[in-house]
Every structure is written in C-alpha cells, then in structure tokens.
Motif scaffolding. Structure first.
Motif, short mmCIF file in Angstrom:
data_model
loop_
_atom_site.label_atom_id
_atom_site.label_comp_id
_atom_site.label_asym_id
_atom_site.label_seq_id
_atom_site.Cartn_x
_atom_site.Cartn_y
_atom_site.Cartn_z
N PHE A 54 41.45 34.23 42.76
CA PHE A 54 41.26 34.31 41.30
C PHE A 54 40.31 35.45 40.99
N THR A 99 38.69 37.59 37.26
CA THR A 99 38.70 37.92 35.83
C THR A 99 37.49 38.77 35.52
N CYS A 126 35.50 32.90 32.09
CA CYS A 126 36.55 32.10 32.73
C CYS A 126 36.34 30.62 32.42
N ASN A 127 37.29 29.79 32.83
CA ASN A 127 37.13 28.35 32.64
C ASN A 127 37.28 27.65 33.98
N ASP A 175 39.05 25.16 34.96
CA ASP A 175 40.40 24.79 35.40
C ASP A 175 41.01 25.89 36.27
N ASN A 176 40.80 27.16 35.87
CA ASN A 176 41.34 28.28 36.65
C ASN A 176 40.70 28.33 38.04
N ALA A 221 41.93 25.35 40.14
CA ALA A 221 43.31 25.57 40.59
C ALA A 221 43.36 26.56 41.74
N ALA A 222 42.56 27.63 41.65
CA ALA A 222 42.51 28.62 42.72
C ALA A 222 41.99 28.01 44.01
#
Length: 264
Positions: A87, A89, A93-94, A96-97, A100-101
C-alpha cells in the motif's frame, strides 16, 4: 590582483558554468524511473521553480508518503531486493486500506511514514547555502549539503519527521485493528504537518529567490539576514573547541564531504 589572475578566475567560473549546464541537461532529459513516474502533485510548483533557476536542478523528490511494505523474513537477504509494496499513498489514508493491505503480507509487514525529501544539485556552494537556509527555516532540520569527488554539490532537504512500525512477522499479524487505527491517525497527523512544512518551504523559497535570485551565468548571492551561516561562523569564533562536525551522512555514493548537516 593581476590581470592574468582575474582572467584565470573568469575562465574557471565559465568552465564551472559550462559543466553544470551539461549535467543539468543530462539530468532533466532522463526518464523518471520512480514507481510513480512523475513528480508528486504537492511539490510540482517547488520542483518547477527550482528547475527554472540557472543555478539549480532537482535530481529526486518525494512529497511524503504512507506505505506498507512486505519484507522478506530472511534476515540475510537484501531488503530492497526482497520486499513488495502492499500500500502507498501521498495523501491522508484510512485504517481500512492499511488493514486490507496487511492481509496480503506473507513476510514481515512494516508501516512507514516518510516525510518530504528533495535533492537539488547546485552550481556553486553559495547557491546550496541559500537553499539550505530555506530548508532549515522551514522546519527541515536534517537537511545538508554534500560535495562529491567530481565537484557535484547537492543540497538535500530532509527531516526526522518519520514513522516506522512493524505490523506482522512471517505473515502473522502482531497488532489488532484498534492499534492500526491509532497508527493511521498518527501518520495522518504527521502528513498534515508535512504539508504545512512544504507550504512554508515554498513560500520561503520564493522569498529567498527574489532577494538573492540566480543571475544567468553568475552564482547566487548569499543570504545574510538571519542566516544560519552567520550564526554558525559567530559560534565558531566564540567556541574554539566546537563539537560541531563538518562531516555528516552522505546520500550521494560519490560524495566524500558533507557540510552544514543538522540532524536534530
């Protein structure tokens, strides 16, 4: 000063200018091999205004990012050759991201926040000093100047405003979601501060270039008002046995001398 000496100085300066122009043309015509392949949006104006100056050109940059990477569990392996990006960014960021990564990790996952970094090759040492003054006054206290064996002068804008936290080992998550949310909140706070410093750097840069702008084929004028160099020279005169070192961390593999490197 004799006429011969003045002519020698003139030809040396002109040769320095010629070589610098050649380096700049080569560098700006290179293909961008970064993962993104372009300059980050938040620092496009900074990179543009620097590259418009005759005495500067940028060699690498990053506006700042939050990343989750999956490193090999083999401690004998070279990390850069044995890791994958799960991941990334350059904005807020949040959780959840990130969570998930983390589910895709098979090795040792690490979450990092890396602040704005910029490397600028400078024509003269005075030019590098002007940029270094801008960086220090903008909050990038780990910035420094390196001089390479071939005479290349590079000013690096850096800070200690970072974060690095292990999240898993051999694919097994070591933390819960609440802790990930805490880390994301901390990283986002650092990103917001990073953007504030970038804006301050751009404002200070514009002001410095207006006061000591690079003139075509001439070195930049050194900034003397509230300059860190004036203060440091004064401290050197007052303290004979100074603890300050002129040798610091070198980013350029060919660099053998680092100057004015603050790491606090």
């Amino acid at each position: 000063m004799s006429l011969q000496f003045r002519l020698l100085c003139f030809f040396l300066v002109m040769e320095t200018v010629r070589i610098f122009k050649h380096w700049k043309t080569q560098s700006l015509n290179k293909i961008d091999f970064s993962k993104k392949g372009s300059v980050d949006e938040d620092i496009e104006d900074i990179v543009r205004i620097i590259n418009q100056q005759d005495c500067y050109f940028t060699t690498s940059s990053c506006s700042g990012r939050v990343i989750v990477i999956d490193e090999s569990s083999d401690l004998s392996a070279i990390q850069k050759q044995n890791c994958s990006w799960l991941f990334v960014t350059h904005q807020l960021c949040n959780s959840d991201n990130v969570f998930a990564a983390l589910q895709e990790a098979t090795g040792d996952a690490v979450m990092k926040f890396e602040a704005f970094v910029l490397h600028v090759q400078c024509r003269m040492l005075e030019d590098a000093q002007l940029l270094h003054n801008v960086a220090i006054n903008s909050g990038f206290r780990n910035s420094g100047i390196t001089v390479g064996k071939k005479g290349k002068i590079v000013m690096a804008v850096r800070s200690t405003h970072c974060l690095e936290v292990p999240l898993s080992h051999r694919g097994k998550c070591l933390v819960d979601k609440d802790y990930i949310e805490f880390l994301v909140h901390t990283a986002n706070h650092k990103m917001e501060e990073n953007k504030t410093r970038i804006a301050r750097f751009y404002s200070c840069l514009q002001s410095a270039l207006q006061k000591g702008e690079c003139v075509r084929d001439e070195p930049c004028k050194e900034q003397t008002s509230s300059s860190v160099y004036t203060r440091r020279r004064r401290r050197k005169e007052e303290i004979i046995n100074s603890d300050c070192s002129l040798v610091g961390e070198v980013d350029d593999p060919e660099a053998d001398l680092a100057l004015f490197n603050d790491d606090h």
